[in-house]
Design a protein around this motif. Structure first.
Motif, PDB file in Angstrom:
ATOM      1  N   SER A  63       0.971  -1.665  -0.287  1.00  0.00           N
ATOM      2  CA  SER A  63       0.186   0.175   0.119  1.00  0.00           C
ATOM      3  C   SER A  63       1.335   1.053  -0.127  1.00  0.00           C
ATOM      4  O   SER A  63       2.517   1.137   0.399  1.00  0.00           O
ATOM      5  CB  SER A  63      -1.019   0.047   1.282  1.00  0.00           C
ATOM      6  N   ALA A  65       0.612   3.272   1.389  1.00  0.00           N
ATOM      7  CA  ALA A  65       0.827   4.315   2.787  1.00  0.00           C
ATOM      8  C   ALA A  65       2.060   3.316   3.112  1.00  0.00           C
ATOM      9  O   ALA A  65       3.316   4.570   4.106  1.00  0.00           O
ATOM     10  CB  ALA A  65      -0.763   4.195   3.985  1.00  0.00           C
ATOM     11  N   ALA A  66       2.284   2.515   3.506  1.00  0.00           N
ATOM     12  CA  ALA A  66       3.483   1.501   3.959  1.00  0.00           C
ATOM     13  C   ALA A  66       4.924   2.261   2.913  1.00  0.00           C
ATOM     14  O   ALA A  66       5.872   2.205   4.344  1.00  0.00           O
ATOM     15  CB  ALA A  66       3.107   0.447   3.752  1.00  0.00           C
ATOM     16  N   SER A  71       8.691   1.558   5.699  1.00  0.00           N
ATOM     17  CA  SER A  71       8.962   0.162   6.453  1.00  0.00           C
ATOM     18  C   SER A  71       8.775  -1.147   4.839  1.00  0.00           C
ATOM     19  O   SER A  71       8.904  -2.230   5.325  1.00  0.00           O
ATOM     20  CB  SER A  71       7.408   0.608   7.017  1.00  0.00           C
ATOM     21  N   ILE A  77       3.783  -4.668   2.419  1.00  0.00           N
ATOM     22  CA  ILE A  77       3.192  -4.910   3.468  1.00  0.00           C
ATOM     23  C   ILE A  77       1.416  -4.057   2.977  1.00  0.00           C
ATOM     24  O   ILE A  77       1.411  -3.532   2.088  1.00  0.00           O
ATOM     25  CB  ILE A  77       3.512  -3.698   4.466  1.00  0.00           C
TER      26      ILE A  77
ATOM     27  N   ASN B 282      -1.431  10.025   5.944  1.00  0.00           N
ATOM     28  CA  ASN B 282      -2.349   8.665   5.830  1.00  0.00           C
ATOM     29  C   ASN B 282      -1.353   7.726   6.026  1.00  0.00           C
ATOM     30  O   ASN B 282      -1.284   6.873   6.718  1.00  0.00           O
ATOM     31  CB  ASN B 282      -2.529   8.123   4.340  1.00  0.00           C
ATOM     32  N   SER B 283       0.009   7.584   5.861  1.00  0.00           N
ATOM     33  CA  SER B 283       0.909   6.941   6.020  1.00  0.00           C
ATOM     34  C   SER B 283       1.146   6.881   8.285  1.00  0.00           C
ATOM     35  O   SER B 283       1.559   5.635   8.355  1.00  0.00           O
ATOM     36  CB  SER B 283       1.946   7.536   5.669  1.00  0.00           C
ATOM     37  N   GLN B 286      -1.651   4.939   9.401  1.00  0.00           N
ATOM     38  CA  GLN B 286      -1.202   3.226   9.590  1.00  0.00           C
ATOM     39  C   GLN B 286      -0.629   3.077  10.019  1.00  0.00           C
ATOM     40  O   GLN B 286      -0.819   1.729  10.982  1.00  0.00           O
ATOM     41  CB  GLN B 286      -0.893   3.638   7.940  1.00  0.00           C
TER      42      GLN B 286
END
Lengths: 313, 485
Positions: A63, A65-66, A71, A77, B282-283, B286
């Protein structure tokens, strides 16, 4: 891409050596230590090229965001495949992909054809003025007209903003020509003579005798051509401004540059439309896969290449 | 078998020659027809001839335009090639550097007469003060495209959950910021403040009075580099750096890296640009569902005054090159695109389809707005300066996080905006020639001073070098314009 090529060449060179050592049983302690060190070293080298690639794959399935928070390492992820769906529907990607495939296929076929046809006569010592012809070709390898005159030439040839400019000017590659020529020179004269006795003409000798024997070098040069055309962005950057015929590498490069900070400075509207990093990763992966897939199929020619013997006794 | 190979090769050659002909034919027919205008625009990631906007413009103005883009990199080289080659391009959308370079080398058509004849809408859309930026030696060489108006772009944001945990209040000035950062460092063992190498100044510098690149001090223009309080600012930053209160990797961080550190919980404070807010928030959510962000009000200087520097200078210049064969048609098109209803359509589409009016504000209708208008600003050739900022904000309202940060920043900045006095300057030779080079020289050295690689006392030597490498000329010519304006 180049490092991978070198590794493959290195592995070809290693193949006979490995066979020899295994047939000789285990060597001395020193030799074994050296082997262990060798294996560890090359595994390490392999990993340094493999891990970034795995990271890219993981990012493309993660995603956004990951990815943004950094990360993602080796495993995705927040697994998703929306990035691939997006890229495969992206009209710019599809257009560029088509262009790259056309340029690579036509460029490789034409390149091989014309380079071979030029190399063959030049490999014959009895060709009159051979030295001058060679010099004539090598001259163009060392000197060129420069960017603007070349651009003007392409303009006059009506090649600017057409797909032809991407592969027509480079059909005869002098460096590859020399490689093929040298290979041809290494073929025994007696083969040609025996074919002549059987009544073969020049074309028949080339097509039926020389080319089949030269598959290794042709495969290698073919791969060189294919990789070169697939990876080329410079010609397109200079000559092509129509997005419909921009090749894949230019598309990728522009996508990455357009997301960089220098580019986005003072361009708020562009900053609002940057390409998400996970989509960038998916695009890079999809653009690299086709040419990666070519390698396994050509591998056997590389391995065979050194071993082929033509004349017995 | 072999015959087959031969046949394939022959077929290949034939197809190739046909190929050559076809591409040849299409390009010459394109030139021969004279029906469409050619417009060159800067790179953006879409196909300009297939975008909704292209057909929208054709529909509204009745003019067919073939769009071409410069590459994303080496664009200046490509532009020079096109110009050197006298490519008959009719409209060019140029950056300020490109515009100045082409105008001073005589490649652009002076537009005064064309505008008088065909440019009624253009004249009413663009403010008198804006024209100066496109005027060289008394002649107008381009239509200046003003942006979305004066707004604050960046502000410090902080992890409010940690601030609450430590019982800290939002800092009001550099001294309080120092205390807050120090407490975070001691209690949380993380990087208190992270940032990217290309955004060093921001509101910490503003609190030392260094607000913009240029400042009016008693009627004289003073560049940031010569600012009397520069050393004070650098010493302060150096203190933060030495004590580990700013990210030790700041001099090498890219913007993406800084966001990465902030959203992965490795840093507590970060200077956020509102256009990055969606991603960042957003990140962060999460990774840390309980994280709370808050915007730190712009820091105040010793007199308790906050200021936010902005540059409202023109980013794009719409020029007609001398090599164009359809100059009048080009000007007519530029004019037609600024007719009030057409311009509104270009900016925010059709009412009820792409946007709606709620309490006097324009809101986008999604997803239609995004589908059709995402690339709209690339097609802009001059803006209606009276209306555009209002229209443009619809773009910010397409996403709630984006909108909330944009509005929060503007609210904090209200009454504190300070516009760079050079924003409206005409192209000045020494400025155009030296600006980038000097900016790099200054930024590189500023990083050295902040990290302590060079003691701040040596700043005067850097300033000397800055003067010697063109700074003196730049300041002088800027002031020549400023006093006689």
């Amino acid at each position: 891409m180049d490092t991978r090529l070198k590794q493959e060449q290195a592995s070809i060179r290693k193949t006979p050596a490995r066979k020899r050592s295994s047939s000789r049983d285990k060597g001395s302690l020193g030799e074994r230590l050296f082997q262990i060190f060798n294996i560890c070293f090359f595994i390490g080298m392999g990993l340094t090229t493999l891990i970034p690639f795995v990271n890219l794959i993981a990012k493309s399935f993660s995603s956004e965001a990951a990815v943004v928070s950094g990360s993602v390492n080796l495993f995705p992820i927040g697994f998703q495949i929306g990035t691939y769906r997006y890229v495969l529907q992206d009209i710019l990607f599809i257009q560029s992909f088509r262009t790259s495939v056309i340029v690579t296929v036509l460029g490789t076929l034409l390149g091989l054809l014309f380079t071979t046809l030029t190399a063959y006569p030049l490999s014959k010592l009895r060709l009159r003025g051979r030295k001058w012809f060679l010099l004539y070709f090598i001259f163009t390898m060392l000197f060129s007209g420069g960017l603007i005159p070349t651009y003007l030439l392409m303009q006059e040839l009506k090649l600017v903003n057409s797909i032809g400019v991407l592969f027509l000017p480079g059909m005869v590659n002098i460096f590859y020509l020399l490689l093929i020529k040298n290979y041809f020179e290494g073929l025994p004269e007696s083969l040609e003579e025996s074919a002549k006795i059987d009544g073969a003409g020049h074309l028949r000798i080339l097509v039926s005798i020389v080319l089949p024997l030269s598959l290794p070098v042709l495969a290698t040069i073919g791969l060189f051509f294919a990789v070169q055309y697939w990876n080329d962005y410079f010609a397109a950057m200079i000559y092509i401004s129509n997005p419909e015929i921009k090749p894949l590498q230019l598309f990728l490069k522009e996508m990455l540059v357009a997301s960089s900070n220098d580019f986005l400075k003072d361009r708020v509207d562009a900053a609002l439309n940057t390409t998400p990093q996970s989509i960038q990763a998916a695009s890079i992966l999809l653009a690299t896969l086709p040419i990666l897939l070519v390698y396994p199929f050509l591998q056997k020619y590389f391995v065979k290449g050194v071993l082929i013997g033509s004349v017995k006794g | 078998m072999k015959r087959k190979v031969g046949l394939t090769l022959l077929a290949l050659l034939l197809s190739l020659s046909m190929f050559g002909c076809s591409s040849d034919g299409s390009s010459s027919s394109g030139k021969g027809k004279n029906s469409g205008l050619r417009m060159l625009m800067p790179y953006s990631r879409f196909d300009p001839n297939k975008d909704f906007m292209a057909s929208y413009i054709q529909e509204k103005t009745g003019v067919q335009v073939n769009y071409e883009m410069l590459p994303a990199e080496n664009f200046d080289e490509k532009l020079n090639l096109l110009v050197a080659n006298k490519e008959p391009i009719d409209i060019m959308k140029l950056s300020s550097g490109q515009f100045y370079q082409l105008a001073s080398s005589g490649a652009l058509e002076p537009l005064d007469e064309l505008i008088d004849e065909h440019g009624d809408y253009i004249k009413s859309a663009i403010k008198d003060s804006t024209w100066g930026s496109a005027t060289i030696d008394g002649k107008i060489y381009a239509i200046p495209e003003a942006g979305s108006g004066a707004s604050a772009g960046e502000a410090l944001v902080v992890r409010q959950d940690w601030m609450d945990e430590l019982g800290l209040e939002a800092p009001k000035n550099p001294e309080e910021l120092y205390t807050v950062l120090k407490t975070i460092k001691e209690k949380k063992q993380i990087v208190p403040l992270t940032g990217a190498k290309d955004s060093i100044y921001g509101d910490i510098a503003s609190a030392f009075g260094i607000v913009n690149d240029w400042e009016d001090q008693n009627g004289k223009l003073v560049h940031k580099a010569e600012h009397p309080r520069m050393k004070e600012f650098l010493s302060y930053m150096n203190r933060l750096y030495e004590e580990g209160l700013i990210d030790q990797e700041m001099p090498i961080n890219t913007a993406a890296k800084a966001i990465e550190k902030f959203t992965s919980g490795k840093a507590a404070m970060y200077k956020l640009a509102w256009w990055n807010s969606t991603n960042t928030v957003n990140s962060l959510k999460q990774n840390f569902p309980d994280a709370k962000l808050s915007v730190i009000p712009y820091l105040q200087d010793a007199d308790g005054k906050a200021s936010v520097g902005i540059n409202t200078g023109i980013t794009w210049f719409i020029a007609i090159p001398k090599a164009s064969k359809h100059k009048e048609e080009a000007m007519k098109l530029l004019n037609a695109k600024l007719a009030p209803d057409v311009f509104k359509g270009l900016a925010i589409g059709d009412e009820g389809v792409h946007h709606e009016l709620k309490d006097g504000k324009y809101y986008p209708i999604l997803p239609k707005f995004n589908e059709d208008l995402t690339n709209g600003s690339s097609y802009m050739t001059g803006t209606d300066e009276h209306k555009y900022p209002e229209y443009w904000q619809a773009r910010v309202r397409k996403e709630p996080i984006l909108q909330s940060y944009f509005e929060a920043f503007q609210k904090e900045a209200e009454g504190h905006l300070v516009i760079d006095p050079m924003s409206l300057a005409p192209p000045i030779d020494a400025v155009n020639k030296n600006k980038l080079k000097l900016m790099k020289l200054l930024d590189d050295n500023v990083l050295k001073f902040i990290t302590g690689a060079e003691p701040v006392a040596n700043y005067d030597q850097v300033l000397e070098q800055w003067y010697a490498e063109g700074g003196k000329d730049m300041v002088k010519q800027a002031n020549d314009w400023y006093t006689n304006r």
